[in-house]
Enzyme design. Sequence first.
Site, PDB file in Angstrom:
ATOM      1  N   ARG A  22       0.835  -1.210   0.000  1.00  0.00           N
ATOM      2  CA  ARG A  22       0.000   0.000   0.000  1.00  0.00           C
ATOM      3  C   ARG A  22       0.866   1.254   0.000  1.00  0.00           C
ATOM      4  NH1 ARG A  22      -3.520  -0.132   4.918  1.00  0.00           N
ATOM      5  NH2 ARG A  22      -1.691  -1.187   5.725  1.00  0.00           N
ATOM      6  N   ASN A  40      -6.309  -2.841   2.498  1.00  0.00           N
ATOM      7  CA  ASN A  40      -6.237  -4.299   2.600  1.00  0.00           C
ATOM      8  C   ASN A  40      -7.630  -4.870   2.824  1.00  0.00           C
ATOM      9  OD1 ASN A  40      -3.434  -4.363   2.414  1.00  0.00           O
ATOM     10  ND2 ASN A  40      -3.122  -4.458   4.604  1.00  0.00           N
TER      11      ASN A  40
END
Length: 93
Positions: A22, A40
Site C-alpha cells: 500500500r 487491505n
Amino acid sequence: MSDPDMRLTAWVHGWVQGVGFRWWTRCRALELGLTGYAVNYPDGRVLVVAQGPRERGEELLQLLQGGATPGRVTKVVADWSQPTEQITGFGER
C-alpha cells in the site's frame, strides 16, 4: 487537451499484504499526480482506487501489474468509471 479525470478501481491479488504494498502504491500514485487510496481486504487482496487523468491511471495500472512491486502480484482486476467522489491526496486505509 488533457484527458478527463477517470476512476481506476483495481483489485490486486497475490502476496500483497504485510510487504509495504500500500505504501509503495501510494508513492507511485502521488508521483503520477493521482488521488485515491489503497486498502487491505481480509481475503488477502488490496483494493486500489485512483482518480485523475486516464493516461496517468493507466501508468499506475501498468506499475501494479509489473514485476517491481513489493510482494508478488498474481492478478489485477481493473475497472474504469467516472469519479463519484472528490478525494484529496492518496491514503492507506
